[in-house]
Design an enzyme around this catalytic site. Structure first.
Site, short mmCIF file in Angstrom:
data_model
loop_
_atom_site.label_atom_id
_atom_site.label_comp_id
_atom_site.label_asym_id
_atom_site.label_seq_id
_atom_site.Cartn_x
_atom_site.Cartn_y
_atom_site.Cartn_z
N CYS A 104 1.03 -1.26 0.06
CA CYS A 104 0.12 0.03 -0.05
C CYS A 104 1.19 1.10 -0.12
CB CYS A 104 -0.96 -0.05 1.10
SG CYS A 104 -1.92 1.40 1.37
N HIS A 146 -8.87 -3.95 -2.38
CA HIS A 146 -8.04 -3.09 -1.50
C HIS A 146 -8.48 -1.48 -1.23
CE1 HIS A 146 -4.13 -1.94 -0.16
NE2 HIS A 146 -4.22 -0.69 -0.80
N GLU A 147 -8.85 -0.97 -2.54
CA GLU A 147 -9.33 0.44 -2.83
C GLU A 147 -10.83 0.64 -2.15
OE1 GLU A 147 -7.13 2.43 -3.32
OE2 GLU A 147 -5.68 0.89 -4.25
N HIS A 150 -10.31 0.86 1.55
CA HIS A 150 -9.79 2.47 1.98
C HIS A 150 -10.68 3.25 2.18
CE1 HIS A 150 -5.35 2.48 1.75
NE2 HIS A 150 -5.26 1.99 0.48
#
Length: 186
Positions: A104, A146-147, A150
Protein backbone atom coordinates in the site's frame (compact mmCIF):
# COMPACT_ATOMS: atom_id res chain seq x y z
CA UNK A 1 -3.46 4.32 -31.57
CA UNK A 2 -5.82 6.05 -29.17
CA UNK A 3 -5.98 9.84 -29.14
CA UNK A 4 -7.18 10.68 -25.68
CA UNK A 5 -5.46 12.43 -22.80
CA UNK A 6 -3.13 10.50 -20.53
CA UNK A 7 -4.73 10.28 -17.07
CA UNK A 8 -2.88 12.44 -14.58
CA UNK A 9 -0.98 14.41 -17.21
CA UNK A 10 -2.61 17.61 -15.98
CA UNK A 11 -2.77 16.55 -12.33
CA UNK A 12 -0.79 17.72 -9.35
CA UNK A 13 1.20 15.22 -7.28
CA UNK A 14 -0.07 15.50 -3.71
CA UNK A 15 1.44 14.27 -0.44
CA UNK A 16 0.37 10.77 0.58
CA UNK A 17 -1.40 10.11 3.88
CA UNK A 18 0.45 7.43 5.83
CA UNK A 19 -0.83 4.82 8.26
CA UNK A 20 -1.87 6.56 11.45
CA UNK A 21 -3.34 9.60 9.68
CA UNK A 22 -6.99 9.77 10.87
CA UNK A 23 -8.27 10.28 7.29
CA UNK A 24 -7.32 6.63 6.55
CA UNK A 25 -9.28 5.20 9.44
CA UNK A 26 -12.82 6.49 8.91
CA UNK A 27 -15.42 5.98 6.20
CA UNK A 28 -15.33 8.46 3.33
CA UNK A 29 -18.30 10.59 2.26
CA UNK A 30 -20.20 10.09 -1.00
CA UNK A 31 -19.42 12.51 -3.81
CA UNK A 32 -22.41 14.77 -4.50
CA UNK A 33 -20.85 17.31 -6.88
CA UNK A 34 -19.76 15.91 -10.25
CA UNK A 35 -18.20 19.19 -11.40
CA UNK A 36 -14.73 20.37 -12.36
CA UNK A 37 -13.34 19.94 -8.83
CA UNK A 38 -14.05 16.19 -9.02
CA UNK A 39 -12.35 15.95 -12.43
CA UNK A 40 -9.33 17.77 -10.94
CA UNK A 41 -9.28 15.36 -7.98
CA UNK A 42 -9.26 12.36 -10.35
CA UNK A 43 -6.36 13.90 -12.32
CA UNK A 44 -4.44 14.53 -9.08
CA UNK A 45 -5.08 10.94 -7.95
CA UNK A 46 -3.64 9.58 -11.20
CA UNK A 47 -0.63 11.92 -11.06
CA UNK A 48 0.09 10.96 -7.44
CA UNK A 49 -0.40 7.23 -8.08
CA UNK A 50 2.01 7.30 -11.03
CA UNK A 51 4.59 9.38 -9.13
CA UNK A 52 4.49 6.83 -6.27
CA UNK A 53 4.57 3.89 -8.73
CA UNK A 54 1.31 2.40 -7.48
CA UNK A 55 -1.48 0.49 -9.21
CA UNK A 56 -4.38 2.09 -7.34
CA UNK A 57 -5.05 5.08 -5.11
CA UNK A 58 -8.04 6.17 -3.04
CA UNK A 59 -8.86 9.82 -2.37
CA UNK A 60 -8.35 9.53 1.38
CA UNK A 61 -4.75 8.49 0.68
CA UNK A 62 -4.14 12.10 -0.39
CA UNK A 63 -6.15 13.52 2.51
CA UNK A 64 -9.51 13.88 0.74
CA UNK A 65 -12.24 11.88 2.55
CA UNK A 66 -14.41 11.30 -0.54
CA UNK A 67 -15.43 7.99 -2.15
CA UNK A 68 -13.22 8.04 -5.26
CA UNK A 69 -10.38 5.82 -6.42
CA UNK A 70 -8.23 5.41 -9.53
CA UNK A 71 -6.42 2.37 -10.90
CA UNK A 72 -3.94 1.34 -13.56
CA UNK A 73 -3.51 -2.32 -12.73
CA UNK A 74 -2.84 -5.57 -14.57
CA UNK A 75 -4.78 -8.74 -13.94
CA UNK A 76 -3.15 -12.18 -13.73
CA UNK A 77 -3.13 -12.46 -17.55
CA UNK A 78 -1.23 -9.15 -17.78
CA UNK A 79 -4.23 -7.31 -19.23
CA UNK A 80 -4.08 -3.64 -18.24
CA UNK A 81 -7.11 -2.08 -16.51
CA UNK A 82 -7.19 1.72 -16.35
CA UNK A 83 -9.90 3.93 -14.89
CA UNK A 84 -11.55 5.49 -11.89
CA UNK A 85 -14.72 4.94 -9.87
CA UNK A 86 -16.73 7.53 -7.94
CA UNK A 87 -18.99 6.34 -5.10
CA UNK A 88 -17.95 2.71 -5.64
CA UNK A 89 -19.86 -0.22 -4.21
CA UNK A 90 -18.22 -3.64 -4.05
CA UNK A 91 -21.20 -5.69 -5.26
CA UNK A 92 -19.38 -9.02 -5.67
CA UNK A 93 -16.30 -10.52 -4.09
CA UNK A 94 -16.32 -14.23 -4.74
CA UNK A 95 -14.44 -17.15 -6.17
CA UNK A 96 -11.38 -18.67 -4.57
CA UNK A 97 -9.82 -16.87 -1.61
CA UNK A 98 -6.13 -16.36 -2.32
CA UNK A 99 -3.47 -15.19 0.12
CA UNK A 100 -1.10 -13.03 -1.88
CA UNK A 101 1.41 -10.27 -1.30
CA UNK A 102 -0.25 -6.92 -0.81
CA UNK A 103 1.31 -3.53 -0.30
CA UNK A 104 0.00 0.00 0.00
CA UNK A 105 1.28 3.47 -0.82
CA UNK A 106 0.18 4.50 2.70
CA UNK A 107 2.48 1.84 4.21
CA UNK A 108 5.55 2.41 2.00
CA UNK A 109 8.06 -0.39 1.66
CA UNK A 110 5.93 -3.02 3.42
CA UNK A 111 3.80 -5.90 2.21
CA UNK A 112 2.17 -8.95 3.71
CA UNK A 113 0.23 -11.99 2.57
CA UNK A 114 -3.40 -10.86 2.60
CA UNK A 115 -6.46 -12.95 1.79
CA UNK A 116 -8.71 -11.67 -0.99
CA UNK A 117 -11.24 -13.18 -3.37
CA UNK A 118 -9.99 -13.72 -6.92
CA UNK A 119 -13.07 -12.11 -8.50
CA UNK A 120 -14.63 -8.73 -7.73
CA UNK A 121 -17.24 -6.43 -9.25
CA UNK A 122 -17.50 -2.75 -8.38
CA UNK A 123 -20.32 -0.44 -9.44
CA UNK A 124 -20.23 3.33 -9.30
CA UNK A 125 -19.91 6.37 -11.53
CA UNK A 126 -17.36 8.17 -13.65
CA UNK A 127 -16.33 11.74 -12.81
CA UNK A 128 -18.88 12.81 -15.45
CA UNK A 129 -21.66 11.03 -13.53
CA UNK A 130 -22.04 8.11 -15.94
CA UNK A 131 -22.73 4.67 -14.38
CA UNK A 132 -19.80 2.25 -14.55
CA UNK A 133 -19.32 -1.41 -13.65
CA UNK A 134 -15.79 -2.76 -13.26
CA UNK A 135 -15.06 -6.52 -13.26
CA UNK A 136 -11.75 -7.78 -11.94
CA UNK A 137 -10.00 -11.11 -11.59
CA UNK A 138 -6.75 -12.09 -9.94
CA UNK A 139 -4.45 -9.21 -9.03
CA UNK A 140 -6.91 -6.64 -10.38
CA UNK A 141 -9.68 -8.09 -8.16
CA UNK A 142 -7.28 -7.66 -5.23
CA UNK A 143 -6.75 -4.02 -6.23
CA UNK A 144 -10.50 -3.31 -6.44
CA UNK A 145 -11.12 -4.83 -3.00
CA UNK A 146 -8.12 -2.97 -1.54
CA UNK A 147 -9.31 0.43 -2.82
CA UNK A 148 -12.91 -0.15 -1.67
CA UNK A 149 -11.51 -1.05 1.76
CA UNK A 150 -9.66 2.29 1.88
CA UNK A 151 -12.89 4.20 1.33
CA UNK A 152 -14.46 2.31 4.26
CA UNK A 153 -11.55 3.25 6.54
CA UNK A 154 -9.73 -0.09 6.36
CA UNK A 155 -6.11 -0.68 5.35
CA UNK A 156 -4.81 -4.10 4.32
CA UNK A 157 -2.85 -4.41 7.58
CA UNK A 158 -6.22 -4.55 9.39
CA UNK A 159 -6.93 -7.80 7.52
CA UNK A 160 -3.65 -9.53 8.40
CA UNK A 161 -4.03 -11.62 11.55
CA UNK A 162 -2.07 -14.13 13.58
CA UNK A 163 1.69 -14.45 13.32
CA UNK A 164 1.77 -12.62 9.95
CA UNK A 165 -0.16 -9.75 11.51
CA UNK A 166 2.15 -9.50 14.51
CA UNK A 167 5.21 -9.50 12.22
CA UNK A 168 3.67 -6.80 10.02
CA UNK A 169 2.82 -4.62 13.03
CA UNK A 170 6.41 -4.90 14.31
CA UNK A 171 7.70 -3.84 10.87
CA UNK A 172 5.23 -0.93 10.84
CA UNK A 173 6.41 0.21 14.28
CA UNK A 174 10.04 0.17 13.07
CA UNK A 175 9.37 1.90 9.74
CA UNK A 176 11.16 5.24 9.31
CA UNK A 177 8.02 6.89 7.92
CA UNK A 178 6.07 5.81 11.01
CA UNK A 179 8.48 7.65 13.29
CA UNK A 180 8.57 10.70 11.00
CA UNK A 181 4.81 11.50 11.03
CA UNK A 182 1.71 10.94 8.92
CA UNK A 183 2.41 12.48 5.46
CA UNK A 184 4.85 11.70 2.68
CA UNK A 185 5.58 13.57 -0.51
CA UNK A 186 4.25 11.70 -3.55
Amino acid sequence: MRHRPIPGAHGRVRPLSLLGDPVLHGPCADVTDFGPELAELVEDLFATMYAAQGVGLAANQIGVPLRVFVYDCPDDEDVRHLGHVVNPRLVEADGVVVRGPEGCLSLPGLEAGTERHDHAVVEGFTAAGEPVTVHGTGFFARCLQHECDHLAGTVYADRVAGLRGRRLRRRIDRAAWRRAGGRAEG
